[in-house]
Design an enzyme around this catalytic site. Structure first.
Site, PDB file in Angstrom:
ATOM      1  N   GLU A   1     -37.749 -17.780  -6.003  1.00 31.83           N
ATOM      2  CA  GLU A   1     -38.610 -18.537  -5.953  1.00 31.83           C
ATOM      3  C   GLU A   1     -39.727 -17.864  -6.905  1.00 31.83           C
ATOM      4  O   GLU A   1     -40.364 -16.875  -6.735  1.00 31.83           O
ATOM      5  CB  GLU A   1     -39.380 -19.021  -4.916  1.00 31.83           C
TER       6      GLU A   1
ATOM      7  N   GLU B   1     -38.181 -17.726   3.768  1.00 33.28           N
ATOM      8  CA  GLU B   1     -39.696 -17.265   3.955  1.00 33.28           C
ATOM      9  C   GLU B   1     -39.682 -17.094   5.500  1.00 33.28           C
ATOM     10  O   GLU B   1     -40.799 -17.870   5.909  1.00 33.28           O
ATOM     11  CB  GLU B   1     -40.549 -18.185   3.128  1.00 33.28           C
TER      12      GLU B   1
HETATM   13  O1  AHR Z   1     -41.651 -24.034  -3.713  1.00 35.55           O
HETATM   14  C1  AHR Z   1     -42.494 -24.697  -2.805  1.00 35.55           C
HETATM   15  C2  AHR Z   1     -42.300 -23.890  -1.605  1.00 35.55           C
HETATM   16  O2  AHR Z   1     -42.975 -22.628  -1.813  1.00 35.55           O
HETATM   17  C3  AHR Z   1     -41.369 -23.421  -1.010  1.00 35.55           C
HETATM   18  O3  AHR Z   1     -40.764 -24.404  -0.061  1.00 35.55           O
HETATM   19  C4  AHR Z   1     -41.344 -22.279  -0.222  1.00 35.55           C
HETATM   20  O4  AHR Z   1     -40.307 -21.441   0.026  1.00 35.55           O
HETATM   21  C5  AHR Z   1     -42.475 -21.659  -1.017  1.00 35.55           C
HETATM   22  O5  AHR Z   1     -43.604 -21.256  -0.110  1.00 35.55           O
END
Ligand code: AHR
Length: 534
Positions: free
Chosen positions: A336, A202
């Site tokens: 994610e 991110e």
């Molecule tokens: O999964 C929790 C967080 O969500 C992670 O650290 C990040 O990459 C995302 O914003």
């Protein structure tokens, strides 16, 4: 007299009620019958087992307590890693584990987690002390114990290309370098295998708030210098380098994908990548998140409607990738995904603790099916997260462990790992609540390496049974057997005191004249394979 007249009255009312039911019955069952056809003569792409990947970040009780209890713990463990969790994860055949983050990865300095450890902080997640007792060797031991593979995220936000390059040399070289000798002195003479490498996380947000152009410059540098030296990972076996990709479908994100993919198409010999990540959580309102338990049918429908946006997102970014990479060399890696609810009452809000209900099981199935339908491009995905954080597989409390409904879905889907997708056609119908309408039914099909046909059906409707009639011409089978997962309430969960409230049950159904007829419970996930009873 009085008695008999009352009996007559009752008899008459039974007849009236009975005929009303008979009158209604065909209409109701007509609504919930679904015809589905499976065309095994036109096999599709392989469903990459890496779409069943997991994510273990240094966050809350995800690593410490969830995986690592330390060798001196009274909780049974092997070299500090809890045995109950390892046994449960082995069953899932987890293809890869993404580590150490997440946002944590862009503040992680690997040297602090080898040899004599440095105690640091975890400012992203609750500001707690990070003991670094679970470092590189412990992670590699963990994935070895569960039979999985490493997906490391290197620090682009606050690290350097040199730091990342040295980590990879430390891990992967079999030559007698100083770093390889240090690895051996720390207990592992053999080179490790690292099949997947994320270059940042991110980077448009917690990873450094970079513009696409600025990140692209970092990507080309890291891609050039962060090398995997393991002799077994050269040529066709080379490590996948995964670039930071989009976090949504709006203009900002399409521009991000476009910038990275356009540069990749025109790349020089000196850099490359094999994957582009995509992050997408199921959240309706970030400022006021939904509860993970104690909700009603409206919230059930709202969350499932929201999760289906994954389809548009994958389609949108795949289309941009197709422009620059029509041969689909670059994988879209949804590294994610999952539900993100309000923190469980009484928990540390920075630890992202939430319950996991039958709604999450249905949500998991819907997302996995989207990835499977896009198997030509989506060749990796990591649910967030593995243990005790967000949409977890497992929850622990000291020596106790409970498997969540999402765990059961991942277990039921194991046969789809690396299976060949088979196209299915069906009219899903609709389910509506509080003005929210979504497809009632979802399904996928695939053939495993032995040629066995596997079918998955999701009945989203929390109230109605659905009878599915599946046309399976040319299949030599008389029975379908498998498991089905359902629950009595839309928010049914497993707890440490009642761990089997949402647990799969065996299901069998008959195949006659090339047709399988199977009845799905409301709010259920079902996986069956076709075979012969004897
Ligand atoms: O999964 C929790 C967080 O969500 C992670 O650290 C990040 O990459 C995302 O914003």
């Amino acid at each position: 007299m009085v008695r008999s007249s009352s009996i007559l009255t009752k008899f008459a009312s039974i007849l009236i009620v009975g005929s009303i039911i008979m009158f209604l019955a065909p209409q109701v069952s007509a609504q919930v019958k679904v015809q589905l056809s499976v065309d095994s003569s036109k096999p599709g792409p392989k469903i990459d087992r890496n779409i069943f990947g997991q994510f273990a970040e240094h966050l809350g009780y995800g690593v410490y307590e969830g995986i690592w209890v330390g060798p001196d713990s009274t909780i049974p463990n092997t070299r500090g890693i809890r045995n109950d969790v390892v046994a449960a994860l082995k069953v899932l055949k987890v293809p890869n584990v993404r580590w150490p983050g997440g946002c944590f990865a862009d503040e992680y300095h690997w040297r602090k987690g080898i040899g004599s450890r440095a105690v640091t902080l975890n400012p992203n997640w609750g500001g707690v002390v990070e003991p670094n007792t679970f470092g590189t060797h412990e992670f590699m031991d963990f994935i070895d114990q569960i039979g999985s593979e490493a997906y490391l995220s290197v620090n682009v936000g606050s690290g350097t290309p040199q730091e990342a390059a040295e980590w990879l040399e430390y891990l992967t070289t079999s030559q007698p370098t100083t770093l390889a000798k240090e690895r051996a002195a720390n207990g592992h003479p053999a080179a490790y295998k690292i099949p997947m490498l994320g270059i940042g996380n991110e980077s448009w947000d917690c990873g450094g708030n970079m513009t696409p152009e600025y990140y692209l410059r970092q990507l080309t540098i890291y891609s050039r210098f962060v090398r995997n030296f393991n002799p077994a990972q050269q040529g066709n076996q080379q490590m996948m380098k995964i670039a930071v990709g989009p976090g949504g479908g709006e203009a900002r994100w399409t521009e991000w994908t476009d910038t990275i993919m356009k540069a990749w198409e025109k790349r020089q010999w000196s850099w490359d990548m094999q994957g582009l990540s995509l992050h997408n959580y199921t959240v309706i309102n970030w400022a006021n998140k939904f509860a993970s338990v104690g909700f009603g049918e409206k919230e059930y429908a709202q969350i499932l409607k929201e999760t289906l946006k994954m389809e548009d997102l994958v389609t949108t970014h795949s289309a941009i990738m197709d422009k620059y990479d029509p041969q689909k060399k670059i994988a879209l890696v949804v590294d994610e995904w999952g539900s993100w609810y309000a923190p469980s009452p009484g928990s540390n809000p920075g630890f992202l603790v939430q319950q996991n209900s039958i709604r999450d099981a249905v949500l998991a199935a819907l997302n996995l099916n989207i990835f499977a339908r896009h198997a030509d491009r989506v060749r990796g995905a990591n649910i967030a997260q593995m243990i005790n954080v967000l949409q977890a597989m497992i929850m622990t409390d000291k020596e106790k462990m409970v498997l969540t409904p999402t765990y059961h879905v991942f277990k039921m889907y194991v046969p789809f790992q690396d299976a060949t997708s088979i196209p299915v056609k069906f009219n899903a119908g609709t389910y509506t609540n509080s003005g929210i309408t979504l497809p009632r039914v979802d399904a996928i099909a695939a053939k495993d390496a032995t040629g066995k046909l596997w079918l998955e059906f999701t009945n989203v409707d929390p109230n109605e049974f659905v009878e599915i009639e599946v046309n399976v011409p040319g299949i030599n089978a008389d029975t379908a057997t498998g498991e089905t997962l359902t629950a009595s309430m839309v928010d049914s969960v497993n707890t440490f005191d009642a761990p089997n409230t949402v647990t799969p049950k065996p299901i069998t159904a008959k195949v006659q004249n090339g047709k399988l007829t199977i009845k799905l419970d409301p709010k259920s996930v079902t996986v069956v394979s076709l075979g012969n009873a004897k």
